[in-house]
Design a protein around this motif. Structure first.
Motif, PDB file in Angstrom:
ATOM      1  N   GLU A 155      -1.078 -86.060 -56.044  1.00 42.52           N
ATOM      2  CA  GLU A 155      -1.501 -85.159 -54.797  1.00 42.52           C
ATOM      3  C   GLU A 155      -0.139 -84.417 -54.125  1.00 42.52           C
ATOM      4  O   GLU A 155      -0.146 -82.981 -54.178  1.00 42.52           O
ATOM      5  N   ASN A 156       0.809 -84.946 -54.322  1.00 41.45           N
ATOM      6  CA  ASN A 156       1.888 -84.935 -53.986  1.00 41.45           C
ATOM      7  C   ASN A 156       2.565 -84.161 -54.945  1.00 41.45           C
ATOM      8  O   ASN A 156       3.040 -82.832 -54.482  1.00 41.45           O
ATOM      9  N   ASP A 157       3.328 -84.327 -56.344  1.00 44.78           N
ATOM     10  CA  ASP A 157       2.990 -83.865 -57.338  1.00 44.78           C
ATOM     11  C   ASP A 157       2.361 -82.508 -57.590  1.00 44.78           C
ATOM     12  O   ASP A 157       2.891 -81.220 -57.517  1.00 44.78           O
ATOM     13  N   SER A 158       1.317 -82.223 -56.989  1.00 50.93           N
ATOM     14  CA  SER A 158       0.514 -80.995 -57.793  1.00 50.93           C
ATOM     15  C   SER A 158       0.855 -79.744 -56.629  1.00 50.93           C
ATOM     16  O   SER A 158       0.928 -79.187 -56.669  1.00 50.93           O
ATOM     17  N   ARG A 159       0.819 -80.388 -55.560  1.00 51.45           N
ATOM     18  CA  ARG A 159       1.285 -79.893 -54.153  1.00 51.45           C
ATOM     19  C   ARG A 159       2.887 -79.263 -54.559  1.00 51.45           C
ATOM     20  O   ARG A 159       3.468 -78.003 -53.942  1.00 51.45           O
ATOM     21  N   ASN A 160       3.828 -79.713 -55.002  1.00 50.85           N
ATOM     22  CA  ASN A 160       5.024 -79.454 -55.505  1.00 50.85           C
ATOM     23  C   ASN A 160       5.089 -78.686 -56.332  1.00 50.85           C
ATOM     24  O   ASN A 160       5.717 -77.697 -56.284  1.00 50.85           O
ATOM     25  N   SER A 161       3.984 -78.560 -57.433  1.00 48.92           N
ATOM     26  CA  SER A 161       4.089 -78.151 -58.768  1.00 48.92           C
ATOM     27  C   SER A 161       3.175 -76.464 -57.975  1.00 48.92           C
ATOM     28  O   SER A 161       3.758 -75.210 -58.506  1.00 48.92           O
ATOM     29  N   ASN A 162       2.331 -76.086 -56.960  1.00 47.29           N
ATOM     30  CA  ASN A 162       1.945 -74.931 -56.662  1.00 47.29           C
ATOM     31  C   ASN A 162       2.888 -74.597 -55.720  1.00 47.29           C
ATOM     32  O   ASN A 162       2.854 -73.446 -55.671  1.00 47.29           O
ATOM     33  N   SER A 163       3.950 -75.647 -55.080  1.00 45.17           N
ATOM     34  CA  SER A 163       4.817 -74.548 -53.942  1.00 45.17           C
ATOM     35  C   SER A 163       5.973 -74.001 -54.607  1.00 45.17           C
ATOM     36  O   SER A 163       6.071 -72.991 -54.307  1.00 45.17           O
ATOM     37  N   LEU A 164       6.403 -74.197 -56.618  1.00 45.97           N
ATOM     38  CA  LEU A 164       7.145 -73.946 -57.042  1.00 45.97           C
ATOM     39  C   LEU A 164       6.458 -72.663 -57.942  1.00 45.97           C
ATOM     40  O   LEU A 164       7.445 -71.841 -58.227  1.00 45.97           O
ATOM     41  N   LEU A 165       5.228 -72.631 -58.320  1.00 45.41           N
ATOM     42  CA  LEU A 165       4.444 -71.730 -58.677  1.00 45.41           C
ATOM     43  C   LEU A 165       4.453 -70.162 -57.914  1.00 45.41           C
ATOM     44  O   LEU A 165       4.383 -69.431 -58.149  1.00 45.41           O
ATOM     45  N   ASP A 208       6.598 -70.064 -54.988  1.00 41.73           N
ATOM     46  CA  ASP A 208       8.038 -68.964 -54.898  1.00 41.73           C
ATOM     47  C   ASP A 208       8.587 -68.416 -56.192  1.00 41.73           C
ATOM     48  O   ASP A 208       9.001 -67.548 -55.621  1.00 41.73           O
ATOM     49  N   GLU A 209       7.477 -69.076 -57.802  1.00 41.44           N
ATOM     50  CA  GLU A 209       7.918 -68.059 -58.636  1.00 41.44           C
ATOM     51  C   GLU A 209       7.299 -67.111 -58.462  1.00 41.44           C
ATOM     52  O   GLU A 209       7.864 -65.809 -58.566  1.00 41.44           O
ATOM     53  N   ASP A 210       6.284 -67.451 -58.040  1.00 42.53           N
ATOM     54  CA  ASP A 210       4.848 -65.497 -58.008  1.00 42.53           C
ATOM     55  C   ASP A 210       5.509 -64.428 -56.948  1.00 42.53           C
ATOM     56  O   ASP A 210       5.867 -63.497 -57.089  1.00 42.53           O
ATOM     57  N   GLU A 211       5.720 -65.255 -56.539  1.00 44.99           N
ATOM     58  CA  GLU A 211       6.271 -64.008 -55.036  1.00 44.99           C
ATOM     59  C   GLU A 211       7.990 -63.434 -55.377  1.00 44.99           C
ATOM     60  O   GLU A 211       7.966 -62.600 -55.276  1.00 44.99           O
ATOM     61  N   LEU A 212       8.594 -64.056 -56.205  1.00 43.61           N
ATOM     62  CA  LEU A 212       9.906 -63.896 -56.774  1.00 43.61           C
ATOM     63  C   LEU A 212       9.713 -62.540 -57.605  1.00 43.61           C
ATOM     64  O   LEU A 212      10.213 -61.676 -57.293  1.00 43.61           O
ATOM     65  N   THR A 213       8.478 -63.206 -58.146  1.00 41.99           N
ATOM     66  CA  THR A 213       8.372 -62.156 -59.793  1.00 41.99           C
ATOM     67  C   THR A 213       8.030 -60.981 -59.129  1.00 41.99           C
ATOM     68  O   THR A 213       7.907 -60.207 -59.679  1.00 41.99           O
ATOM     69  N   VAL A 214       6.897 -60.600 -57.703  1.00 43.50           N
ATOM     70  CA  VAL A 214       6.315 -59.298 -56.745  1.00 43.50           C
ATOM     71  C   VAL A 214       7.531 -59.290 -56.629  1.00 43.50           C
ATOM     72  O   VAL A 214       7.633 -57.911 -56.788  1.00 43.50           O
ATOM     73  N   LYS A 215       8.520 -59.786 -56.472  1.00 41.86           N
ATOM     74  CA  LYS A 215       9.195 -59.509 -55.149  1.00 41.86           C
ATOM     75  C   LYS A 215      10.311 -57.988 -56.290  1.00 41.86           C
ATOM     76  O   LYS A 215      10.529 -56.696 -56.361  1.00 41.86           O
ATOM     77  N   GLN A 216      10.431 -58.885 -57.391  1.00 43.08           N
ATOM     78  CA  GLN A 216      11.123 -57.969 -59.016  1.00 43.08           C
ATOM     79  C   GLN A 216      10.681 -57.007 -59.233  1.00 43.08           C
ATOM     80  O   GLN A 216      10.968 -55.623 -59.941  1.00 43.08           O
ATOM     81  N   ILE A 217       9.263 -56.752 -59.396  1.00 48.98           N
ATOM     82  CA  ILE A 217       7.962 -55.894 -59.667  1.00 48.98           C
ATOM     83  C   ILE A 217       8.827 -54.895 -59.141  1.00 48.98           C
ATOM     84  O   ILE A 217       8.606 -53.267 -58.593  1.00 48.98           O
ATOM     85  N   ILE A 218       8.144 -55.253 -57.394  1.00 48.14           N
ATOM     86  CA  ILE A 218       8.209 -54.381 -56.010  1.00 48.14           C
ATOM     87  C   ILE A 218       9.862 -53.306 -56.781  1.00 48.14           C
ATOM     88  O   ILE A 218       9.892 -52.295 -55.917  1.00 48.14           O
ATOM     89  N   ASN A 219      11.082 -54.015 -56.450  1.00 46.99           N
ATOM     90  CA  ASN A 219      12.109 -53.537 -56.242  1.00 46.99           C
ATOM     91  C   ASN A 219      12.130 -53.022 -57.476  1.00 46.99           C
ATOM     92  O   ASN A 219      13.039 -51.529 -57.648  1.00 46.99           O
ATOM     93  N   GLY A 220      12.206 -52.728 -59.406  1.00 49.41           N
ATOM     94  CA  GLY A 220      11.335 -52.005 -59.917  1.00 49.41           C
ATOM     95  C   GLY A 220      11.520 -51.355 -59.400  1.00 49.41           C
ATOM     96  O   GLY A 220      11.936 -49.547 -60.453  1.00 49.41           O
ATOM     97  N   LEU A 221      10.445 -50.732 -59.425  1.00 53.04           N
ATOM     98  CA  LEU A 221       9.326 -49.712 -59.022  1.00 53.04           C
ATOM     99  C   LEU A 221      10.079 -48.518 -57.739  1.00 53.04           C
ATOM    100  O   LEU A 221      10.317 -47.545 -58.416  1.00 53.04           O
ATOM    101  N   GLU A 222      10.533 -49.673 -56.902  1.00 51.27           N
ATOM    102  CA  GLU A 222      11.386 -48.830 -56.497  1.00 51.27           C
ATOM    103  C   GLU A 222      12.166 -47.616 -57.036  1.00 51.27           C
ATOM    104  O   GLU A 222      12.535 -46.629 -56.281  1.00 51.27           O
ATOM    105  N   LYS A 223      12.762 -48.811 -57.782  1.00 52.58           N
ATOM    106  CA  LYS A 223      13.978 -48.262 -58.520  1.00 52.58           C
ATOM    107  C   LYS A 223      14.217 -46.937 -59.492  1.00 52.58           C
ATOM    108  O   LYS A 223      13.781 -46.044 -59.963  1.00 52.58           O
ATOM    109  N   LEU A 224      12.886 -46.890 -60.119  1.00 49.01           N
ATOM    110  CA  LEU A 224      12.026 -46.052 -60.736  1.00 49.01           C
ATOM    111  C   LEU A 224      11.557 -44.606 -59.550  1.00 49.01           C
ATOM    112  O   LEU A 224      12.003 -43.619 -60.432  1.00 49.01           O
TER     113      LEU A 224
END
Length: 120
Positions: free
Chosen positions: A3-13, A15-31
């Motif tokens: 259960e602890n491992d799945s929580r850690n993997s979910n939090s990592l995912l 974080d990665e999703d949030e980072l991806t969303v931020k990168q997409i938003i930044n890229g669209l703003e630059k466009l």
């Protein structure tokens, strides 16, 4: 433990999703900064619509006049043939009556062959 491992993997995912969303938003703003979006003038659209309507209207008149001219020519030729040489008119009628079934027969055969090829 699992259960602890799945929580850690979910939090990592997450974080990665949030980072991806931020990168997409930044890229669209630059466009948007590079290619600013502006609404075209309404008068320009209306003017283009009017020009297109006029072009279509002129084309329709030209087509109508062409059709009428060809129809008058054909009728004149037929009338001239009937009055001057009626036997030619009768020959044309006979040839048309003979060739019409042949023309329909050929188109039917083509359709049948295409249907057979498509069904295979």
């Amino acid at each position: 433990m699992k259960e602890n491992d799945s929580r850690n993997s979910n939090s990592l995912l997450d974080d990665e999703d949030e980072l991806t969303v931020k990168q997409i938003i930044n890229g669209l703003e630059k466009l948007d900064q590079w290619n600013p979006v502006s609404t075209p003038d309404l008068q320009l659209f209306q003017q283009n619509v009017e020009l297109e309507k006029n072009r279509i209207r002129k084309k329709q008149w030209k087509d109508l006049l062409t059709f009428i001219s060809v129809a008058v020519f054909v009728l004149s030729v037929v009338i001239a043939i009937v009055y001057h040489e009626p036997i030619f008119y009768l020959y044309f009628q006979l040839v048309g009556i003979i060739l019409l079934p042949l023309a329909f027969n050929k188109t039917r055969k083509k359709v049948r062959n295409e249907d057979l090829q498509q069904s295979k």
